[in-house]
Design a protein around this motif. Structure first.
Motif, PDB file in Angstrom:
ATOM      1  N   GLU A   1      36.110  30.496   5.361  1.00 19.72           N
ATOM      2  CA  GLU A   1      37.064  30.233   4.281  1.00 19.72           C
ATOM      3  C   GLU A   1      38.245  29.379   4.739  1.00 19.72           C
ATOM      4  O   GLU A   1      39.006  28.883   3.901  1.00 19.72           O
ATOM      5  CB  GLU A   1      37.594  31.561   3.739  1.00 19.72           C
ATOM      6  CG  GLU A   1      36.529  32.422   3.078  1.00 19.72           C
ATOM      7  CD  GLU A   1      36.963  33.866   2.931  1.00 19.72           C
ATOM      8  OE1 GLU A   1      36.324  34.604   2.162  1.00 19.72           O
ATOM      9  OE2 GLU A   1      37.947  34.269   3.596  1.00 19.72           O
ATOM     10  N   GLY A   2      38.414  29.240   6.053  1.00 16.61           N
ATOM     11  CA  GLY A   2      39.565  28.498   6.564  1.00 16.61           C
ATOM     12  C   GLY A   2      40.797  29.350   6.735  1.00 16.61           C
ATOM     13  O   GLY A   2      41.904  28.827   6.904  1.00 16.61           O
TER      14      GLY A   2
ATOM     15  N   SER B   1      30.958  23.699   8.107  1.00 18.42           N
ATOM     16  CA  SER B   1      30.999  22.680   7.074  1.00 18.42           C
ATOM     17  C   SER B   1      30.929  23.397   5.733  1.00 18.42           C
ATOM     18  O   SER B   1      29.955  24.097   5.446  1.00 18.42           O
ATOM     19  CB  SER B   1      29.820  21.707   7.207  1.00 18.42           C
ATOM     20  OG  SER B   1      29.788  20.810   6.110  1.00 18.42           O
ATOM     21  N   LEU B   2      31.976  23.257   4.946  1.00 18.78           N
ATOM     22  CA  LEU B   2      32.084  23.916   3.652  1.00 18.78           C
ATOM     23  C   LEU B   2      32.122  22.842   2.579  1.00 18.78           C
ATOM     24  O   LEU B   2      33.092  22.077   2.488  1.00 18.78           O
ATOM     25  CB  LEU B   2      33.344  24.781   3.627  1.00 18.78           C
ATOM     26  CG  LEU B   2      33.644  25.603   2.376  1.00 18.78           C
ATOM     27  CD1 LEU B   2      32.474  26.490   2.017  1.00 18.78           C
ATOM     28  CD2 LEU B   2      34.906  26.430   2.598  1.00 18.78           C
TER      29      LEU B   2
ATOM     30  N   SER C   1      35.376  20.234   6.587  1.00 19.33           N
ATOM     31  CA  SER C   1      35.801  21.249   7.544  1.00 19.33           C
ATOM     32  C   SER C   1      36.940  22.063   6.938  1.00 19.33           C
ATOM     33  O   SER C   1      37.941  21.491   6.494  1.00 19.33           O
ATOM     34  CB  SER C   1      36.262  20.604   8.851  1.00 19.33           C
ATOM     35  OG  SER C   1      36.800  21.589   9.719  1.00 19.33           O
ATOM     36  N   PRO C   2      36.822  23.405   6.896  1.00 13.46           N
ATOM     37  CA  PRO C   2      37.893  24.217   6.310  1.00 13.46           C
ATOM     38  C   PRO C   2      39.091  24.415   7.234  1.00 13.46           C
ATOM     39  O   PRO C   2      40.125  24.918   6.788  1.00 13.46           O
ATOM     40  CB  PRO C   2      37.195  25.549   6.025  1.00 13.46           C
ATOM     41  CG  PRO C   2      36.107  25.622   7.056  1.00 13.46           C
ATOM     42  CD  PRO C   2      35.651  24.207   7.281  1.00 13.46           C
ATOM     43  N   TRP C   3      38.954  24.081   8.522  1.00 15.02           N
ATOM     44  CA  TRP C   3      40.067  24.232   9.461  1.00 15.02           C
ATOM     45  C   TRP C   3      40.296  22.925  10.207  1.00 15.02           C
ATOM     46  O   TRP C   3      39.316  22.316  10.651  1.00 15.02           O
ATOM     47  CB  TRP C   3      39.775  25.364  10.452  1.00 15.02           C
ATOM     48  CG  TRP C   3      40.962  25.664  11.321  1.00 15.02           C
ATOM     49  CD1 TRP C   3      41.296  25.059  12.499  1.00 15.02           C
ATOM     50  CD2 TRP C   3      41.988  26.609  11.057  1.00 15.02           C
ATOM     51  NE1 TRP C   3      42.460  25.570  12.994  1.00 15.02           N
ATOM     52  CE2 TRP C   3      42.922  26.533  12.123  1.00 15.02           C
ATOM     53  CE3 TRP C   3      42.230  27.513  10.012  1.00 15.02           C
ATOM     54  CZ2 TRP C   3      44.058  27.319  12.184  1.00 15.02           C
ATOM     55  CZ3 TRP C   3      43.352  28.298  10.081  1.00 15.02           C
ATOM     56  CH2 TRP C   3      44.257  28.212  11.145  1.00 15.02           C
TER      57      TRP C   3
ATOM     58  N   ARG D   1      43.594  24.143   7.851  1.00 14.68           N
ATOM     59  CA  ARG D   1      43.570  24.509   6.435  1.00 14.68           C
ATOM     60  C   ARG D   1      43.412  23.280   5.549  1.00 14.68           C
ATOM     61  O   ARG D   1      44.292  22.406   5.515  1.00 14.68           O
ATOM     62  CB  ARG D   1      44.863  25.241   6.096  1.00 14.68           C
ATOM     63  CG  ARG D   1      44.892  25.851   4.702  1.00 14.68           C
ATOM     64  CD  ARG D   1      43.979  27.025   4.609  1.00 14.68           C
ATOM     65  NE  ARG D   1      44.249  27.833   3.426  1.00 14.68           N
ATOM     66  CZ  ARG D   1      43.323  28.524   2.799  1.00 14.68           C
ATOM     67  NH1 ARG D   1      42.090  28.501   3.236  1.00 14.68           N
ATOM     68  NH2 ARG D   1      43.629  29.251   1.764  1.00 14.68           N
ATOM     69  N   ASN D   2      42.299  23.211   4.851  1.00 14.75           N
ATOM     70  CA  ASN D   2      41.957  22.036   4.059  1.00 14.75           C
ATOM     71  C   ASN D   2      42.292  22.303   2.594  1.00 14.75           C
ATOM     72  O   ASN D   2      41.544  22.986   1.884  1.00 14.75           O
ATOM     73  CB  ASN D   2      40.473  21.712   4.233  1.00 14.75           C
ATOM     74  CG  ASN D   2      40.102  20.353   3.687  1.00 14.75           C
ATOM     75  OD1 ASN D   2      40.754  19.845   2.788  1.00 14.75           O
ATOM     76  ND2 ASN D   2      39.047  19.764   4.227  1.00 14.75           N
ATOM     77  N   THR D   3      43.415  21.773   2.140  1.00 16.41           N
ATOM     78  CA  THR D   3      43.869  22.060   0.773  1.00 16.41           C
ATOM     79  C   THR D   3      42.948  21.478  -0.289  1.00 16.41           C
ATOM     80  O   THR D   3      42.939  21.957  -1.424  1.00 16.41           O
ATOM     81  CB  THR D   3      45.298  21.527   0.559  1.00 16.41           C
ATOM     82  OG1 THR D   3      45.328  20.121   0.852  1.00 16.41           O
ATOM     83  CG2 THR D   3      46.280  22.246   1.469  1.00 16.41           C
TER      84      THR D   3
ATOM     85  N   LEU E   1      39.920  21.915  -0.487  1.00 19.98           N
ATOM     86  CA  LEU E   1      38.887  22.909  -0.771  1.00 19.98           C
ATOM     87  C   LEU E   1      39.393  24.052  -1.643  1.00 19.98           C
ATOM     88  O   LEU E   1      38.586  24.821  -2.172  1.00 19.98           O
ATOM     89  CB  LEU E   1      38.332  23.488   0.535  1.00 19.98           C
ATOM     90  CG  LEU E   1      37.399  22.581   1.341  1.00 19.98           C
ATOM     91  CD1 LEU E   1      37.138  23.187   2.717  1.00 19.98           C
ATOM     92  CD2 LEU E   1      36.081  22.380   0.601  1.00 19.98           C
TER      93      LEU E   1
ATOM     94  N   ILE F   1      36.725  26.662  -3.997  1.00 19.65           N
ATOM     95  CA  ILE F   1      36.233  27.956  -3.545  1.00 19.65           C
ATOM     96  C   ILE F   1      37.067  29.076  -4.152  1.00 19.65           C
ATOM     97  O   ILE F   1      38.250  28.905  -4.449  1.00 19.65           O
ATOM     98  CB  ILE F   1      36.248  28.077  -2.003  1.00 19.65           C
ATOM     99  CG1 ILE F   1      37.682  28.048  -1.463  1.00 19.65           C
ATOM    100  CG2 ILE F   1      35.413  26.969  -1.377  1.00 19.65           C
ATOM    101  CD1 ILE F   1      37.771  28.318   0.029  1.00 19.65           C
TER     102      ILE F   1
END
Length: 307
Positions: free
Chosen positions: A58-59, A69-70, A74-76, A78-80, A82, A86
């Protein structure tokens, strides 16, 4: 351990994921793929690494090694980008104080910039239409869990992450939540969730990864996991009608075990056995039990108590 890949679009790809605390690995080289539209379960005893694995996907937590890989990203760190794609329901849900169920959804929706017209639809989906004007602190535990899932869905995410959503619920509330999860799946959502309830995973999941000691020890569909156990159908009789020693003296009986007031065994010659049971007047007490996911789970993880 079977890992399906194929040409189907994937929602989540986890490769060699690791995380350690105090020098002890709590997630150890975990790898799996989740396809879009799939209901994927992480099943394991307490301390198996399920929640930590989910939080890294989830990051919410930084991996020590490996990759995630989401939805192709990449969720880290922190990928805003995404966040709107989710939905996340944590083990401990937090709500806004003194708001009703409807107000909770409206407020969460506003934070995401989501269409508040979905509020009534979501209340109906999770079976809370009649509780729409009830404050969340007045809801039952099962109703709060359903509201938490509705809040995770308010922005119409592509993937829903659920961390032990039925924990601490009574059997009726748990079954009600199963119906909610099936309804979400029917909408085409990808669901990734953790649980230690074996029957639940068997009933709901398309595929299951069984975790223990921080690693994936088996992964496949529930049917294939059970088939791979290679355990034949067993028979059971209650010890109140016959003891284990008497069962061993029946014709063709093999592998006799006793547990929870029942004697389990296999029969090399079922015909002779049934005749003997009929003569004793206890044939009606015989139960035939096929192997289950619980058998797979116990075979792989053992029976010792987990704190």
């Amino acid at each position: 351990m079977k890992e399906e890949t194929g040409d189907a679009e994937v929602a989540v790809v986890v490769r060699g994921l690791t995380k350690a605390y105090g020098g002890k690995a709590v997630v150890d080289d975990v790898s799996f793929t989740v396809h879009k539209g799939e209901f994927f379960g992480l099943l394991g005893p307490n301390g198996a690494g399920k929640t930590t694995t989910l939080e890294m996907i989830e990051g919410l937590r930084r991996p020590d090694g490996g990759s995630v890989s989401l939805l192709g990203l990449s969720p880290w760190p922190r990928n805003t980008s995404l966040l709107t794609r989710i939905g996340v329901q944590l083990q401990s849900s937090a709500f806004f104080e003194r708001l009703t169920a409807r107000e909770q959804l409206t407020t969460f929706g506003a934070l995401y910039g989501a269409d508040t017209d979905r509020t009534e639809e979501l209340l109906a989906l999770v079976g809370l239409t009649e509780q729409a004007e009830t404050r969340e602190d007045k809801l039952s535990g099962g109703q709060r869990q359903r509201l938490s899932i509705a809040c995770a869905l308010v922005h119409d995410p592509e993937i829903l992450f659920l961390d032990e959503p039925t924990a601490s619920l009574d059997p009726q509330a748990r079954r009600n939540l199963w119906d909610v999860l099936r309804g979400i799946r029917e909408q085409g959502k990808t669901i990734v969730y953790t649980t230690h309830y074996i029957e639940e995973a068997e009933r709901l999941c398309d595929r299951i990864a069984i975790l223990d000691g921080g690693g994936v020890i088996a992964m496949d569909t529930p049917t294939e996991l059970i088939s791979g156990l290679g355990r034949p159908t067993s028979m059971e009789l209650p010890t109140s009608v016959i003891g284990p020693d008497d069962v061993r003296r029946l014709p063709g009986v093999e592998e006799v075990t006793e547990e929870d007031g029942r004697v389990s065994f296999r029969a090399a010659d079922p015909g002779s056995l049934m005749q003997a049971l009929t003569e004793k007047g206890i044939a009606g007490s015989l139960q035939i039990r096929a192997a289950s996911l619980e058998d797979v789970f116990l075979e792989l993880t053992g029976r010792e108590y987990r704190s």
